[in-house]
Design a protein around this motif. Structure first.
Motif, PDB file in Angstrom:
ATOM      1  N   ALA A 173       0.858  -1.179   0.000  1.00 43.88           N
ATOM      2  CA  ALA A 173       0.000   0.000   0.000  1.00 43.88           C
ATOM      3  C   ALA A 173       0.899   1.234   0.000  1.00 43.88           C
ATOM      4  N   PRO A 174       0.567   2.252  -0.770  1.00 44.11           N
ATOM      5  CA  PRO A 174       1.425   3.447  -0.858  1.00 44.11           C
ATOM      6  C   PRO A 174       1.608   4.113   0.499  1.00 44.11           C
ATOM      7  N   ILE A 175       2.817   4.586   0.729  1.00 40.51           N
ATOM      8  CA  ILE A 175       3.124   5.175   2.031  1.00 40.51           C
ATOM      9  C   ILE A 175       2.846   6.680   2.074  1.00 40.51           C
ATOM     10  N   LYS A 176       2.704   7.321   0.916  1.00 44.42           N
ATOM     11  CA  LYS A 176       2.466   8.769   0.885  1.00 44.42           C
ATOM     12  C   LYS A 176       0.993   9.117   1.055  1.00 44.42           C
ATOM     13  N   ASP A 214       2.743  -7.946   6.329  1.00 44.99           N
ATOM     14  CA  ASP A 214       4.065  -7.388   6.099  1.00 44.99           C
ATOM     15  C   ASP A 214       4.841  -8.215   5.072  1.00 44.99           C
ATOM     16  N   GLN A 215       6.046  -7.794   4.772  1.00 46.18           N
ATOM     17  CA  GLN A 215       6.819  -8.417   3.702  1.00 46.18           C
ATOM     18  C   GLN A 215       7.265  -9.835   4.045  1.00 46.18           C
ATOM     19  N   GLN A 216       7.368 -10.160   5.334  1.00 48.34           N
ATOM     20  CA  GLN A 216       7.825 -11.489   5.750  1.00 48.34           C
ATOM     21  C   GLN A 216       6.676 -12.477   5.946  1.00 48.34           C
ATOM     22  N   PHE A 217       5.490 -12.099   5.570  1.00 53.32           N
ATOM     23  CA  PHE A 217       4.302 -12.911   5.819  1.00 53.32           C
ATOM     24  C   PHE A 217       4.406 -14.312   5.210  1.00 53.32           C
ATOM     25  N   ILE A 230      -6.402   1.452   4.981  1.00 57.75           N
ATOM     26  CA  ILE A 230      -5.490   2.023   5.970  1.00 57.75           C
ATOM     27  C   ILE A 230      -5.765   3.519   6.038  1.00 57.75           C
ATOM     28  N   ASN A 231      -6.051   3.999   7.224  1.00 60.37           N
ATOM     29  CA  ASN A 231      -6.260   5.426   7.456  1.00 60.37           C
ATOM     30  C   ASN A 231      -5.125   5.925   8.343  1.00 60.37           C
ATOM     31  N   LYS A 232      -4.149   6.590   7.738  1.00 57.15           N
ATOM     32  CA  LYS A 232      -3.003   7.058   8.500  1.00 57.15           C
ATOM     33  C   LYS A 232      -3.345   8.251   9.374  1.00 57.15           C
ATOM     34  N   ALA A 233      -4.397   8.972   9.009  1.00 60.97           N
ATOM     35  CA  ALA A 233      -4.799  10.122   9.815  1.00 60.97           C
ATOM     36  C   ALA A 233      -5.229   9.684  11.208  1.00 60.97           C
ATOM     37  N   ASP A 270      -0.752  -0.667  14.768  1.00 60.83           N
ATOM     38  CA  ASP A 270       0.373  -0.488  15.688  1.00 60.83           C
ATOM     39  C   ASP A 270       1.694  -0.922  15.063  1.00 60.83           C
ATOM     40  N   TYR A 271       1.726  -0.998  13.737  1.00 58.88           N
ATOM     41  CA  TYR A 271       2.934  -1.388  13.012  1.00 58.88           C
ATOM     42  C   TYR A 271       3.227  -0.331  11.968  1.00 58.88           C
ATOM     43  N   GLU A 272       4.437   0.215  11.977  1.00 58.43           N
ATOM     44  CA  GLU A 272       4.770   1.343  11.115  1.00 58.43           C
ATOM     45  C   GLU A 272       5.397   0.931   9.787  1.00 58.43           C
ATOM     46  N   GLY A 273       5.713  -0.353   9.604  1.00 60.48           N
ATOM     47  CA  GLY A 273       6.322  -0.795   8.365  1.00 60.48           C
ATOM     48  C   GLY A 273       5.332  -0.859   7.221  1.00 60.48           C
TER      49      GLY A 273
END
Length: 207
Positions: A68-71, A96-99, A145-148, A167-170
């Motif tokens: 998912a885009p981070i910006k 995550d990437q290691q899933f 994902i709602n970063k706000a 609760d995960y920032e990656g």
């Protein structure tokens, strides 16, 4: 200096929120590691489960071709359940990437999943929490994902179901999981109009 505004928001901020700034976004499922349980259509948007689904490691999960885009402050995708199969053990979420792709989204660390057979949401654990309604053949469910607000949210048939704290920032990959014979789902990364009104939710970020 003349600054264009959208409502009370500077246009450059508006572009950042809705993700107009150039950034790679998911467009299809990543089929580099489908495993023995899944078959995928030529456009990499439909996936069917062909395993037996006998154990918790007989899952077939697929991530999107990129995270998912981070910006973007808001990201969303949907999954249409074409066939619930024998037990309706389909799921949608982020991983995550290691899933481990032989597990359901939500069961592993740094993953989130909303499951169709029991309506529970799973996060970093094989023990789900009561969350929302079950879903089945003909239903469309979504995950965002709602970063706000720093949360992951889910929808069903155009209605907002609820959210849990992110609760995960990656980086997180849009992910679907299937786990019983004949299950089949179609993923929509925005190629088609979403059932849920994501534009309205985007506008709500400005209020």
């Amino acid at each position: 200096m003349n600054v264009e505004r959208v409502g009370d928001v500077v246009y450059s901020d508006y572009r950042r929120i809705i993700g107009v700034e150039e950034e790679e976004v998911p467009t299809h499922l990543n089929t580099n590691d489908t495993g023995p349980y899944l078959v995928v259509s030529a456009d990499n948007l439909f996936v069917k489960y062909i395993g037996r689904g006998r154990s918790d490691y007989d899952v077939g999960s697929l991530q999107a071709n990129c995270p998912a885009p981070i910006k973007k402050l808001l990201y969303y995708f949907e999954m249409y359940v074409e066939n619930k199969g024998r037990r309706g053990k389909v799921s949608i979420g982020f991983t995550d990437q290691q899933f481990n792709k032989h597990r359901q989204p939500g069961w592993e660390t740094h993953t989130f999943g909303y499951h169709g057979d029991d309506g529970k949401v799973f996060h970093d654990s094989g023990h789900g929490m009561r969350f929302g309604p079950t879903y089945t053949t003909g239903d469309t469910v979504g995950a965002g994902i709602n970063k706000a607000s720093q949360d992951v949210f889910f929808t069903k048939n155009g209605k907002f179901i609820g959210s849990i704290t992110r609760d995960y920032e990656g980086v997180l990959f849009p992910t679907v999981g299937l786990h019983s014979p004949d299950e089949g789902v179609v993923v929509n990364f925005g190629q088609q109009e979403f059932v849920f009104n994501i534009q309205q939710l985007t506008q709500d970020l400005f209020q």
